[in-house]
Design an enzyme around this catalytic site. Structure first.
Site, PDB file in Angstrom:
ATOM      1  N   GLU A   1       0.817  -1.202   0.000  1.00  0.00           N
ATOM      2  CA  GLU A   1       0.000   0.000   0.000  1.00  0.00           C
ATOM      3  C   GLU A   1       0.857   1.262   0.000  1.00  0.00           C
ATOM      4  O   GLU A   1       1.951   1.286   0.561  1.00  0.00           O
ATOM      5  CB  GLU A   1      -0.915   0.010   1.225  1.00  0.00           C
ATOM      6  CG  GLU A   1      -1.890  -1.151   1.236  1.00  0.00           C
ATOM      7  CD  GLU A   1      -2.527  -1.355   2.591  1.00  0.00           C
ATOM      8  OE1 GLU A   1      -2.617  -0.380   3.364  1.00  0.00           O
ATOM      9  OE2 GLU A   1      -2.933  -2.487   2.876  1.00  0.00           O
TER      10      GLU A   1
ATOM     11  N   CYS B   1      -1.520   1.506   7.446  1.00  0.00           N
ATOM     12  CA  CYS B   1      -1.094   0.526   6.444  1.00  0.00           C
ATOM     13  C   CYS B   1      -1.370  -0.920   6.850  1.00  0.00           C
ATOM     14  O   CYS B   1      -1.259  -1.286   8.007  1.00  0.00           O
ATOM     15  CB  CYS B   1       0.388   0.698   6.156  1.00  0.00           C
ATOM     16  SG  CYS B   1       0.704   2.101   5.087  1.00  0.00           S
TER      17      CYS B   1
END
Length: 345
Positions: free
Chosen positions: A94, A332
């Site tokens: 990500e 995240c």
């Protein structure tokens, strides 16, 4: 992509092309952001064809994105890991774009999963699944639709940067080189839990800012939150940092997630002041973003303000970082975990 100017020159030489072709490729990659070799129009057609037989630019677009009501955008990128035996296995990381007035920060990942297994981190729940190459890290920047608006990059996404230090240093070299993006290193911050040896090497070889994940100044409590404290005590990390000069442009900061009734008391403030005494630094207080199956409470805003004010009164610059992207789980690990789960059903 991911090769520096000298490596690109060697590519040219290995293919029987003039060495200066490497410099031309660097300009096309890092100044003009081409996505295909055929776009490098000042290379001869024969050179482009020969180059295309052996290489691609290597751009991989994100496969998904989520946008928050506050403008934060999380991207999901496919990557190639360097873990032996997993070369063909598709993984995901990500990247989070955070616009804030005239500033626009990109938070990039450097590993798939993470070995550190911090209690409060979704990425740690994945375990370690592989290192990102320099190309995979740089692709998160290169492929971003908002690239031209970026003012800052932080290595605070998935993974421990010092645990993939060669790739991280390679990327920061390209970002700061005159033959790369020519950014000031002061626009880049690299985070760490404080990996022995690797952190010292980073401090010696880079001028980028450093951010240390503290989360508690107390050994036993930090050990409960962060197993890495056993091998990398925060006291030793701070002692190392005190050997370096942060009184000029280079900045040292500490990340401190506040958990309600756990690490947000004035007693913790006293221990933080004692720990960092003599070190030019700042402490960023962060509200906890809840993650599944982790029973940790977020700190009350009033307690966070009291802790901030205590630190400030006692000579430690402290700020409360604005919470961004909570409606899209911008912390995240959540989006990539969901993607992995979907693909294994």
């Amino acid at each position: 992509m991911g090769l520096n100017a000298s490596e690109l020159r060697q590519v040219a030489i290995d293919l029987g092309l003039p060495a200066y072709t490497g410099g031309q490729m660097a300009k096309w990659l890092y100044e003009k952001h081409v996505t295909a070799i055929d776009e490098m129009t000042n290379l001869s057609k024969a050179a482009r064809q020969h180059l295309s037989e052996h290489y691609t630019v290597g751009v991989m677009a994100p496969i998904a994105c989520q946008e928050s009501k506050d403008g934060t955008v999380k991207y999901l990128f496919p990557v190639r890991t360097t873990t032996p035996g997993n070369a063909e296995e598709r993984k995901f990381v990500e990247t989070v774009y955070i616009p804030d007035g005239e500033r626009a920060t990109l938070c990039v990942s450097c590993q798939v999963g993470c070995k550190m297994n911090c209690l409060f981190c979704q990425t740690g729940k994945q375990g370690f699944e592989g290192q990102l190459t320099a190309a995979d890290i740089l692709n998160q920047i290169y492929s971003l639709p908002y690239f031209s608006s970026l003012t800052n990059i932080v290595f605070m996404g998935q993974g421990e940067p010092m645990d993939n230090l060669d790739a991280v240093l390679h990327v920061t070299e390209i970002l700061t080189s005159s033959n790369g993006y020519a950014w000031s290193p002061k626009r880049i911050t690299v985070s760490s839990v404080g990996v022995k040896g690797k952190l010292k090497r980073f401090l010696d070889e880079s001028q980028c800012h450093v951010a240390i994940s503290m989360h508690s100044p107390l050994h036993e409590q930090r050990l409960q939150l962060m197993p890495a404290e056993k091998a990398m005590p925060i006291s030793e990390t701070v002692a190392l940092l005190k050997q370096y000069d942060f009184t000029h442009q280079r900045r040292c900061s500490f990340e401190y997630i506040c958990f309600g009734g756990l690490n947000d008391s004035l007693q913790h403030g006293q221990e933080i002041v004692k720990l960092v005494q003599g070190l030019e630094c700042r402490v960023n207080l962060i509200r906890f973003h809840a993650i599944p199956d982790v029973d940790l409470p977020a700190s009350d805003p009033v307690r966070m303000e009291q802790l901030r004010d205590y630190l400030t009164r006692h000579g430690v610059i402290a700020t409360i970082r604005a919470s961004r992207g909570e409606d899209i789980f911008a912390a995240c690990g959540l989006l990539s975990t969901k993607e992995i789960q979907n693909r294994t059903k």
